[in-house]
Design an enzyme around this catalytic site. Structure first.
Site, PDB file in Angstrom:
ATOM      1  N   HIS A   5       0.821  -1.204   0.000  1.00  0.00           N
ATOM      2  CA  HIS A   5       0.000   0.000   0.000  1.00  0.00           C
ATOM      3  C   HIS A   5       0.860   1.260   0.000  1.00  0.00           C
ATOM      4  CE1 HIS A   5       0.591  -0.695   4.406  1.00  0.00           C
ATOM      5  NE2 HIS A   5       0.803   0.594   4.383  1.00  0.00           N
ATOM      6  N   GLU A  55      -3.690   3.690   2.038  1.00  0.00           N
ATOM      7  CA  GLU A  55      -3.931   3.784   3.485  1.00  0.00           C
ATOM      8  C   GLU A  55      -4.008   5.254   3.872  1.00  0.00           C
ATOM      9  OE1 GLU A  55      -1.365   3.376   7.560  1.00  0.00           O
ATOM     10  OE2 GLU A  55      -0.969   1.888   6.002  1.00  0.00           O
ATOM     11  N   HIS A  74       2.741  12.092  -6.502  1.00  0.00           N
ATOM     12  CA  HIS A  74       1.304  12.005  -6.749  1.00  0.00           C
ATOM     13  C   HIS A  74       0.850  10.553  -6.770  1.00  0.00           C
ATOM     14  CE1 HIS A  74       2.941  11.682 -10.900  1.00  0.00           C
ATOM     15  NE2 HIS A  74       1.950  10.817 -11.054  1.00  0.00           N
ATOM     16  N   GLU A 117      -3.277  12.155 -10.114  1.00  0.00           N
ATOM     17  CA  GLU A 117      -3.308  12.099 -11.572  1.00  0.00           C
ATOM     18  C   GLU A 117      -4.416  11.143 -11.995  1.00  0.00           C
ATOM     19  OE1 GLU A 117      -0.253  11.299 -15.285  1.00  0.00           O
ATOM     20  OE2 GLU A 117       0.215  10.433 -13.332  1.00  0.00           O
TER      21      GLU A 117
END
Length: 139
Positions: A5, A55, A74, A117
């Site tokens: 994650h 998370e 990003h 994005e």
């Protein structure tokens, strides 16, 4: 090795879930409330891609996130229709910082100033009002 994650800190749980779930369409898969550590972890995934989690970490006593989270870089999400996704985010009150003028790529900022994005899966016809929209701020 397996990717698990990406963790980002948030300052407002409700506003963040509004953005990531209602706006981007992510789904909350689990939540951990830790009273002793005074934090909440909220795990989100994109529908159909449950192996890659985002998370969200909320510290109950607050976090000084600063004005810019650009040093993070990003997050990027592939969507079925970039115009519908951007319109949904606009309707929820979020600014599209880099509109999808080319029908392929857009950028928006989360409530905690994380750059997101949005990429189009496949090709869409370029159309208004997106082509004529100006960039707004940085992304």
């Amino acid at each position: 090795m397996k990717y698990l994650h990406t963790m980002i800190r948030i300052s407002d749980v409700d506003e963040s879930l509004n953005f990531y779930c209602k706006g981007l369409g992510l789904v909350e898969t689990r939540r951990v409330e830790n009273e002793q550590g005074r934090f909440t972890l909220i795990f989100l995934t994109a529908p159909g891609d449950e192996n890659a989690e985002l998370e969200l970490t909320y510290n109950w006593d607050g976090d000084k996130l600063g004005d810019g989270s650009r040093n993070f870089g990003h997050l990027a999400y592939l969507v079925e229709n970039i115009y519908k996704t951007c319109k949904k985010l606009q309707d929820l009150g979020y600014t599209i910082n880099r509109p999808p003028k080319d029908g392929h790529m857009a950028f928006v900022r989360s409530p905690d100033n994380i750059s997101i994005e949005i990429l189009q899966e496949g090709n869409l016809e370029i159309k208004e009002p997106w082509v004529s929209m100006k960039n707004n701020g940085v992304w």
